[in-house]
Design an enzyme around this catalytic site. Structure first.
Site, short mmCIF file in Angstrom:
data_model
loop_
_atom_site.label_atom_id
_atom_site.label_comp_id
_atom_site.label_asym_id
_atom_site.label_seq_id
_atom_site.Cartn_x
_atom_site.Cartn_y
_atom_site.Cartn_z
N ARG A 106 5.77 -3.01 -16.76
CA ARG A 106 6.19 -2.99 -15.34
C ARG A 106 4.72 -2.82 -14.68
O ARG A 106 4.62 -3.23 -13.58
CB ARG A 106 6.86 -1.64 -14.89
CG ARG A 106 8.38 -2.03 -15.27
CD ARG A 106 9.31 -0.90 -14.66
NE ARG A 106 8.90 -0.73 -13.23
CZ ARG A 106 9.42 0.29 -12.56
NH1 ARG A 106 10.51 0.96 -13.26
NH2 ARG A 106 9.45 0.18 -11.29
N CYS A 152 14.65 8.11 -10.87
CA CYS A 152 14.13 7.34 -12.01
C CYS A 152 13.84 8.55 -12.95
O CYS A 152 14.10 9.59 -12.88
CB CYS A 152 12.94 6.38 -11.74
SG CYS A 152 11.69 7.31 -11.15
N ARG A 201 13.31 11.10 -6.68
CA ARG A 201 12.52 10.15 -5.89
C ARG A 201 13.23 10.14 -4.51
O ARG A 201 13.73 9.14 -4.07
CB ARG A 201 12.41 8.81 -6.43
CG ARG A 201 11.84 8.95 -7.69
CD ARG A 201 10.20 9.42 -7.78
NE ARG A 201 9.55 8.35 -7.44
CZ ARG A 201 8.95 7.32 -8.06
NH1 ARG A 201 9.36 7.06 -9.31
NH2 ARG A 201 8.12 6.72 -7.43
N ASP A 220 -0.33 9.83 -12.34
CA ASP A 220 0.03 8.69 -12.89
C ASP A 220 -0.84 8.74 -14.08
O ASP A 220 -0.86 7.80 -14.94
CB ASP A 220 -0.42 7.41 -12.04
CG ASP A 220 0.83 7.21 -11.21
OD1 ASP A 220 0.70 6.40 -10.26
OD2 ASP A 220 1.96 7.98 -11.09
N LYS A 234 -1.49 -2.37 -9.31
CA LYS A 234 0.01 -2.52 -8.89
C LYS A 234 0.26 -1.91 -7.68
O LYS A 234 0.84 -2.20 -6.87
CB LYS A 234 0.68 -1.68 -10.00
CG LYS A 234 2.08 -1.78 -9.68
CD LYS A 234 2.93 -0.99 -11.14
CE LYS A 234 2.90 0.46 -11.12
NZ LYS A 234 3.94 1.13 -10.22
N ASN A 235 -0.33 -0.55 -7.43
CA ASN A 235 0.14 0.30 -6.41
C ASN A 235 -0.41 -0.20 -4.92
O ASN A 235 -0.16 0.48 -3.97
CB ASN A 235 -0.10 1.46 -6.55
CG ASN A 235 1.13 2.11 -7.54
OD1 ASN A 235 1.94 1.34 -8.09
ND2 ASN A 235 0.89 3.14 -8.25
C1 EPZ Z 1 3.77 6.23 -5.59
O1 EPZ Z 1 4.93 6.65 -5.60
C2 EPZ Z 1 3.34 5.53 -6.58
N1 EPZ Z 1 4.20 4.12 -6.69
C3 EPZ Z 1 3.70 6.14 -8.07
O2 EPZ Z 1 3.23 5.38 -9.13
C4 EPZ Z 1 2.80 7.54 -7.83
O3 EPZ Z 1 3.23 8.36 -8.99
C5 EPZ Z 1 3.15 8.00 -6.59
O4 EPZ Z 1 2.91 7.21 -5.51
C6 EPZ Z 1 2.34 9.73 -6.36
O5 EPZ Z 1 0.89 9.30 -6.55
C7 EPZ Z 1 3.87 3.02 -6.01
O6 EPZ Z 1 2.70 3.33 -5.21
C8 EPZ Z 1 4.58 1.79 -6.02
P1 EPZ Z 1 5.38 9.76 -3.35
P2 EPZ Z 1 5.84 7.24 -4.45
O7 EPZ Z 1 6.23 9.36 -1.87
O8 EPZ Z 1 5.42 6.46 -2.96
C9 EPZ Z 1 8.36 13.56 -2.77
C10 EPZ Z 1 3.45 4.58 -11.09
O9 EPZ Z 1 3.45 4.97 -12.35
N2 EPZ Z 1 8.93 12.72 -1.87
O10 EPZ Z 1 3.87 10.00 -2.93
O11 EPZ Z 1 7.32 6.90 -4.58
C11 EPZ Z 1 8.77 12.80 -4.14
O12 EPZ Z 1 9.89 13.53 -4.73
C12 EPZ Z 1 4.28 5.20 -10.10
O13 EPZ Z 1 2.58 3.39 -10.91
C13 EPZ Z 1 10.00 13.44 -0.97
O14 EPZ Z 1 10.10 14.52 -1.44
O15 EPZ Z 1 5.34 8.53 -4.50
C14 EPZ Z 1 7.48 13.05 -5.24
O16 EPZ Z 1 7.64 14.41 -5.74
C15 EPZ Z 1 5.14 6.09 -10.48
N3 EPZ Z 1 10.52 12.74 -0.04
C16 EPZ Z 1 6.24 13.36 -4.05
O17 EPZ Z 1 6.81 13.41 -2.97
C17 EPZ Z 1 9.81 11.37 0.40
O18 EPZ Z 1 10.66 10.85 1.29
C18 EPZ Z 1 5.47 12.19 -4.48
O19 EPZ Z 1 5.99 10.87 -3.92
C19 EPZ Z 1 8.96 10.98 -0.47
C20 EPZ Z 1 8.40 11.42 -1.49
#
Ligand code: EPZ
Length: 420
Positions: free
Chosen positions: A397, A116, A121, A305, A22-23
């Site tokens: 999802r 969410c 996020r 995850d 998915k990711n």
């Molecule tokens: C991706 O989400 C994945 N989703 C998530 O999988 C996964 O948990 C996450 O990466 C971490 O590995 C997809 O790839 C579609 P991040 P993403 O930006 O990109 C903070 C699942 O279950 N952050 O790495 O949104 C944020 O708040 C899903 O498949 C900022 O502060 O994750 C979080 O605490 C859930 N500012 C941390 O970084 C930003 O601009 C990780 O977020 C962006 C992120």
């Protein structure tokens, strides 16, 4: 929404094939916008998030067609660049379209993806990076309006190795003028898959999976066929299914090199795991051992995850285990539901203390998010009696056929309607 009904106590035994990730496929679908023609994606999982992403692509004028597990996306008729707020609210990771739509149209209007159930996020790192690349961004009335005369390469240091921010920078940098360097990028396998996909189309990117990614802008891409990497989180989920049920499983199309953090913890708990080129075999021990501490970290650390799934397993391990959830602010909603099934879990902020019990009891529980919901199904596999997991759509999802796959492995699990 629908529910899953699971009858516990059956040790799993069988073989199942893992589908595309998915990711990996979500940013790859966003990347198809960079080429005005047909792109062919093999092993594309038919999960709710992919169907939502297809609706978003159609809303900007693209078309998509399934041929079995292959998805053909035609973006030649893409014309507008306003993403409907309703679709963004259905899938916040649609923010990944920022980079590719800006790369093609130099303009995009998209509603602010809210938080969410696992946390607020924010997308500050995405926006800060795009501003460094010459994108003007206004945020008004819950919308983000982006415009640029042309994206320019930049040296970008990410305060946090954000997966989505790394992907947006890569996508925006493909047609940028000059070189873009990303320091402290996310190193997940899905980032490497996006690099491989884009380079196959004619982009010039190197360093994905390391501490620095370098993207040299090009002027056009070409049409390709591409097979998405297997889903490492689905793989990890099914490994836990075998372990928690006291059974065994052979997983085909499973890349153990993407799961070393998970494999080492399952071995620490007493599981026997054999890794072949693209398959994995797991056999559960007669008794699972607790683990001192599991800390979730960006890749290659233990993946957030898989936190809910390993927590479900630890609820029946002998001894006390500690989990520290270091990535998301509120990713323990599944704990309250596991407690309803008889688990002993104490939550202290980002820390969860799990004291193993002899057995869980079946109950009616609620999925609040994708991976927490999967964890409740796993708990149902070992619980005494029947477990009903409500809000199945959260789980669908990210899992195309979790009930069918687990039935193939010998589980008693059915999808039922809400009113049943
Ligand atoms: C991706 O989400 C994945 N989703 C998530 O999988 C996964 O948990 C996450 O990466 C971490 O590995 C997809 O790839 C579609 P991040 P993403 O930006 O990109 C903070 C699942 O279950 N952050 O790495 O949104 C944020 O708040 C899903 O498949 C900022 O502060 O994750 C979080 O605490 C859930 N500012 C941390 O970084 C930003 O601009 C990780 O977020 C962006 C992120």
């Amino acid at each position: 929404m629908g529910k899953f009904r699971i009858k516990g106590g059956i040790p799993l035994k069988g073989e199942v094939r893992i589908g595309g990730a998915k990711n990996a496929v979500l940013p790859i679908l966003a990347a198809t916008v960079l080429y005005p023609g047909i792109t062919c994606i093999h092993d594309c999982p038919k999960i709710v998030d992919v169907l939502t992403m297809i609706r978003i692509l159609e809303s900007i004028g693209c078309t998509a067609k399934w041929e079995g597990k292959t998805l053909l996306v035609d973006t030649s008729t893409a014309s507008n660049f306003e993403i409907p707020a309703k679709l963004v609210s259905e899938m916040r990771s649609s923010i990944i379209l920022l980079g590719s739509i800006l790369g093609r149209f130099h303009e995009i209007k998209i509603s602010y993806p809210g938080g969410c159930s696992i946390g607020p996020r924010p997308i500050d790192l995405h926006l800060k990076a795009l501003r460094q690349m010459g994108v003007r961004i206004e945020e008004e009335h819950g919308y983000i309006l982006c415009k640029t005369e042309g994206i320019t390469g930049a040296k970008i240091h990410l305060d946090f190795p954000s997966v989505g921010a790394t992907e947006n920078i890569m996508l925006a940098a493909v047609f940028a003028k000059g070189r873009t360097v990303v320091y402290n990028p996310a190193k997940e396998p899905e980032i490497v898959d996006l690099q491989n996909f884009l380079n196959r189309m004619g982009a010039v990117i190197r360093g994905a999976g390391t501490n620095t990614i370098v993207i040299d802008g090009v002027t056009k891409l070409s049409s390709i066929e591409y097979t998405v990497i297997p889903d490492r989180i689905v793989t990890g989920t099914y490994l836990v299914a075998a372990a928690i049920s006291g059974g065994e499983a052979l997983l085909h199309n499973a890349q153990s090199k993407h799961l070393y953090a998970i494999i080492s913890k399952l071995r620490e708990m007493g599981c026997m795991i054999q890794e072949e080129k693209d398959q994995m075999y797991i056999k559960a021990p007669s008794h699972l051992k607790a683990i001192d501490t599991i800390r979730t970290y960006p890749y290659p650390g233990f993946p957030t995850d898989m936190q809910a799934q390993i927590m479900a397993l630890l609820t029946i391990a002998k001894g006390t285990s500690i989990i520290s959830e270091n990535i998301f602010e509120s990713r323990y909603k599944h704990a309250e539901e596991l407690i309803r099934m008889g688990a002993h879990i104490q939550l202290e902020g980002k820390i969860a203390i799990i004291t193993g019990v002899d057995r869980l009891m079946g109950a009616v529980v609620k999925a609040e998010d994708l991976r927490g919901g999967a964890a409740l199904i796993l708990a149902g596999l070992c619980a005494e009696g029947e477990t009903i997991v409500c809000n199945s759509r959260h789980i669908e999802r990210g899992y195309q056929q979790i009930d069918e796959d687990l039935r193939t492995l010998g589980a008693s699990i059915q999808k039922i309607k809400d009113e049943e």
